[in-house]
Design a protein around this motif. Structure first.
Motif: not given
Ligand code: HPA
Ligand code: ZN
Length: 334
Positions: A319-334
């Motif tokens: 869950a921690a690894e998933k959250a880390s990668w999806t956070g990076k992607i969401e930051a790119m979509l801002q």
């Protein structure tokens, strides 16, 4: 940023990839030569000419013949390493990889030889690139239940090296129920389970995969769309589908990518991902699959970003690894 740039830059996981399907013709000829094996084709070009498939079986016949030149640990290392080098250049940061042990053990290659070559490449790229990966032992469904049980027995002493058990090869006539006991054993051993279903086979095979095999993730699953109750059940149980657009086109599962169900599945709320399946045979690695489907279905950057997020959500990472990668992607979509 153009869509193409976004696809290349966004972190992605690949979840449906057969390592034997990454065997590029040039490497196949080089390994055949050093192992003193004569291929059926005179040249790389002649081999490539043969890559025209009317269905899954026509592809499998060529794919198994190609894998026949892999004999030694170094061969499996070179094959796996070449795949990782390519995907590292494509922004893939995690891969969950199928291997077909029976394709090799039935030719007299030791299970351990296959496993050692593949896992040594996995260890090297984790260290050199920070690229994480997991291995999934895939059972050949055209072979018997007995052969599958024997393969699982042979594999269990090496259980720490793989994360799950899958089911692939010729789908029609080989329903998931044939391997119910194999999958019960795999689950009892704490392994994740997956199955190819609904690529050529009917929705009934997808039902069997989820109800009788208890799969954690479903490979392909295109034909699920023929059954509304099945679609609802896949959503309710949060079972992800690993879709493979260029594979579907090459194997004539769809006649045109514009007819591919990916976008309709997203709109229904299904958890779907983009993958390359057998990239050396189907004309593209992961980014080429994203590019082709984004173009055919006119996906927006947000939708492409959602597919990248899905690739981590549907993975077997923590869950921690998933959250880390999806956070990076969401930051790119801002
Ligand atoms: N389907 C079934 N078996 C396979 C495939 C596929 O797309 N690729 C390699 N083995
Ligand atoms: Zn596959």
């Amino acid at each position: 940023m153009t869509k193409k740039e976004f696809i290349h830059r966004v972190p992605k996981a690949e979840l449906h990839l057969h390592i034997e399907g990454t065997f590029e013709p040039e490497l196949m000829f080089a390994i055949a030569h050093r192992n003193n094996i004569q291929l059926e084709y005179a040249s790389v070009d002649e081999l490539k000419q043969a890559y025209q498939f009317a269905n899954l079986q026509e592809f499998l016949d060529i794919y198994y013949a190609g894998a026949g030149v892999l004999l030694y640990e170094q061969d499996f290392y070179d094959l796996t390493r070449a795949y990782f080098d390519r995907i590292h250049a494509q922004g893939v940061v995690h891969a969950e990889i199928f291997f077909d042990p029976q394709t090799h053990t039935d030719r007299g290659v030791a299970f351990e030889t296959v496993l050692k070559g593949i896992t040594r490449a996995m260890d090297d790229v984790r260290e050199q690139y920070g690229l994480s990966s997991g291995l999934i032992l895939s059972i050949l469904r055209h072979l018997s239940e007995e052969s599958a049980l024997r393969t699982l027995d042979e594999a269990l002493p090496f259980k720490q090296y793989f994360i799950g058990v899958g089911l692939d090869s010729s789908e029609l006539g080989h329903p998931p129920v044939k391997f119910k006991r194999v999958f019960e054993r795999a689950r009892a051993e704490g392994l994740k389970t997956l199955a190819h279903a609904g690529e050529e086979g009917p929705p009934a095979y997808v039902w069997e995969a989820i109800d009788l095999l208890g799969v954690d993730r479903l490979d392909h699953g295109n034909r699920s769309m023929e059954d509304d109750r099945l679609v609802a059940e896949l959503i309710r149980r949060k079972i992800a589908l690993t879709l493979c657009p260029l594979s579907n086109l090459k194997l004539q599962v769809v006649s045109d990518l514009r007819q591919h169900p990916l976008k309709r599945m997203m709109e229904r709320g299904m958890l779907v991902t983009v993958n390359s399946d057998d990239p050396a045979y189907f004309g593209g690695y992961l980014n080429e699959n994203y590019e082709a489907i984004a173009e055919a279905l006119e996906l927006s950057i947000d939708e492409i970003g959602q597919l990248a997020v899905n690739s981590f959500e549907a993975s077997f990472l923590s869950a921690a690894e998933k959250a880390s990668w999806t956070g990076k992607i969401e930051a790119m979509l801002q």
